[in-house]
Design an enzyme around this catalytic site. Structure first.
Site, PDB file in Angstrom:
ATOM      1  N   SER A 124       0.813  -1.204   0.000  1.00 31.01           N
ATOM      2  CA  SER A 124       0.000   0.000   0.000  1.00 31.01           C
ATOM      3  C   SER A 124       0.857   1.269   0.000  1.00 31.01           C
ATOM      4  O   SER A 124       1.686   1.447  -0.869  1.00 31.01           O
ATOM      5  CB  SER A 124      -0.952  -0.061   1.193  1.00 31.01           C
ATOM      6  OG  SER A 124      -2.074   0.715   0.913  1.00 31.01           O
ATOM      7  N   HIS A 178      -7.885  -5.612   0.679  1.00 27.64           N
ATOM      8  CA  HIS A 178      -6.625  -4.879   0.757  1.00 27.64           C
ATOM      9  C   HIS A 178      -5.795  -5.409   1.937  1.00 27.64           C
ATOM     10  O   HIS A 178      -6.091  -5.108   3.090  1.00 27.64           O
ATOM     11  CB  HIS A 178      -6.971  -3.394   0.960  1.00 27.64           C
ATOM     12  CG  HIS A 178      -5.800  -2.478   0.939  1.00 27.64           C
ATOM     13  ND1 HIS A 178      -5.037  -2.279  -0.186  1.00 27.64           N
ATOM     14  CD2 HIS A 178      -5.254  -1.686   1.906  1.00 27.64           C
ATOM     15  CE1 HIS A 178      -4.085  -1.383   0.078  1.00 27.64           C
ATOM     16  NE2 HIS A 178      -4.187  -1.030   1.350  1.00 27.64           N
TER      17      HIS A 178
HETATM   18  C1  GTR Z   1      -5.364   4.354   2.036  1.00 27.66           C
HETATM   19  C2  GTR Z   1      -4.836   5.222   0.952  1.00 27.66           C
HETATM   20  C3  GTR Z   1      -4.138   4.360  -0.056  1.00 27.66           C
HETATM   21  C4  GTR Z   1      -3.211   3.368   0.580  1.00 27.66           C
HETATM   22  C5  GTR Z   1      -3.725   2.822   1.885  1.00 27.66           C
HETATM   23  C6  GTR Z   1      -2.718   2.102   2.768  1.00 27.66           C
HETATM   24  O1  GTR Z   1      -6.130   5.040   2.960  1.00 27.66           O
HETATM   25  O2  GTR Z   1      -5.898   5.888   0.380  1.00 27.66           O
HETATM   26  O3  GTR Z   1      -3.482   5.166  -1.008  1.00 27.66           O
HETATM   27  O4  GTR Z   1      -1.958   3.912   0.746  1.00 27.66           O
HETATM   28  O5  GTR Z   1      -4.260   3.790   2.680  1.00 27.66           O
HETATM   29  O6  GTR Z   1      -1.566   2.502   2.893  1.00 27.66           O
HETATM   30  O7  GTR Z   1      -3.127   1.119   3.390  1.00 27.66           O
END
Ligand code: GTR
Length: 410
Positions: free
Chosen positions: A248, A389
């Site tokens: 991420s 995610h």
């Molecule tokens: C989210 C962000 C993403 C990603 C994510 C993370 O809130 O919008 O770009 O970086 O965090 O790091 O888990």
């Protein structure tokens, strides 16, 4: 786009767009061979990413001091060597520091390939091992309540272990090296005051920001290169086989570090999304304006000029991927992680392919995105894991296999 508007998750609403051509220099000169790519276009693209996206970081540390705080050959029930190394980033022993946690397989007389990646919450969250030192830096509050007034506590030990299958990595013949991203810069808008950006700036916390000022992502990426500076002298590590990995926001940092620093042999982006592996011009899921609003400290000042103006950005994510060439790069997506735009991540790999071809190398080797649960790729790997995610054991198995193919495994 109205700030705060609903993200688009409908493929039919992705607008028509034209990507900048990685093989045409800004003055129109076509790039027909590796020489022109390496001498002209590659430096030009790095400069464009610095100027418009990540900001300009120093190339090296003003001075460094490596302090091996611990080296224990009987860690994890005798299976591993655990080393903890403090990198003093200013050469003195009061300035900013990065604490490396290393696990190496116990194999005599052999330098091992390692995975290197930053973690979100402190080294002690990576594994329940009670020997891991607990960071004293600012850490974000966590849902489990292990963080008290932004200080880590022993209750946080191992809470992020599912992202770091240490035993499995060791069993496959690799070491793992990690550090807490907050050692470089704690992840909140004022965090720069506690990190390397202030500490390495002549005017410290009175700092005046330039439009091309490095942001937190660049500070994290810079730290990965400093970790590499140490790994080059560690006698247990094969510094020619260091694999960068990041999830991420830390995947964005891994990509930027890998683009800037060619000492990294392989680069892995796990669901890095917007500002990482996803094509910004698709305007699918997260957009530049979302990043700038929620995380104003991540990118450079000029990046804010591209809110809702994606087509004006002189670069796009396929060119970031292309900066890894000819080294192997892997892009991991997850089917339910639409915010990070899995298809946009796949397409960035696809459109990086022409640069790999300059080196006679096949990138993805396919033009269609694989189905959920499938993976593809030669020098550019890609998978679409079922689920949310996260960085999971499933992702790691794909990465370990890919790295085995390229770095020879054991
Ligand atoms: C989210 C962000 C993403 C990603 C994510 C993370 O809130 O919008 O770009 O970086 O965090 O790091 O888990």
């Amino acid at each position: 786009m109205v700030v705060g508007a609903e993200p688009n998750y409908d493929e039919s609403k992705v607008p028509a767009y034209t990507l900048p051509d990685p093989l045409v220099c800004e003055d129109g000169t076509p790039v027909r061979d590796r020489r022109v790519w390496e001498k002209r276009r590659r430096p030009e693209l790095l400069w464009l990413f610095e100027e418009h996206v990540y900001g300009r970081a120093p190339t090296a540390a003003p001075g460094m001091w490596f302090e091996v705080v611990e080296s224990d050959g009987t860690a994890l029930g005798g299976r591993a060597i655990r080393r903890q190394v403090t990198i003093w980033l200013r050469g003195d022993r009061v300035g900013p520091r990065m604490d490396l946690l290393m696990y190496l397989p116990r194999e005599r007389g052999r330098r091992v390939p390692v995975f290197l990646g930053l973690n979100f919450m402190g080294n002690h969250t990576v594994h329940p091992d009670p020997g891991i030192r607990i960071t004293e830096q600012w850490v974000p509050a966590d849902r489990a309540g292990t963080v008290v007034s932004n200080r880590a506590t022993a209750a946080g030990r191992g809470t992020m272990a599912s992202r770091w299958p240490v035993e499995r990595i060791l069993a496959r013949g690799y070491g793992l090296v990690t550090a807490y991203c907050g050692d470089l810069e704690p992840d909140f808008p004022e965090g720069w005051k506690l990190g390397v950006r202030a500490a390495l700036s002549p005017d410290g916390t009175n700092h005046v920001f330039r439009l091309d000022e490095w942001g937190a992502v660049a500070a994290w990426a810079w730290g990965l290169s400093r970790a590499m500076d140490y790994l080059e002298i560690d006698r247990g590590v094969d510094a020619k086989r260091v694999v960068l990995i990041g999830h991420s926001r830390l995947g964005k940092a891994a990509l930027w570090a890998g683009a800037r620093d060619r000492r990294f042999a392989v680069v892995i982006s796990n669901e890095s999304g917007e500002g990482g592996a996803a094509l910004t011009r698709r305007r699918f899921g997260e957009r530049i304006a979302d990043l700038n609003r929620r995380f104003p400290h991540w990118f450079c000042g000029r990046y804010k000029e591209y809110d809702d103006r994606e087509d004006a950005l002189p670069v796009d994510a396929h060119e970031l991927i292309a900066l890894m060439a000819p080294r192997p790069v892997y892009i991991g997506s997850a089917s339910e992680d639409l915010w990070a735009d899995p298809r946009g991540e796949f397409l960035a790999g696809l459109h990086a392919e022409p640069v790999y071809r300059l080196y006679g190398r096949t990138g993805l080797g396919v033009t269609e995105m694989p189905a959920v649960g499938q993976w593809v790729g030669r020098y550019i790997g890609y998978h679409l894991r079922p689920g949310r995610h996260e960085l999971t054991a499933w992702d790691w198995e794909r990465y370990l296999d890919f790295v085995d193919r390229h770095l020879g495994g054991r």
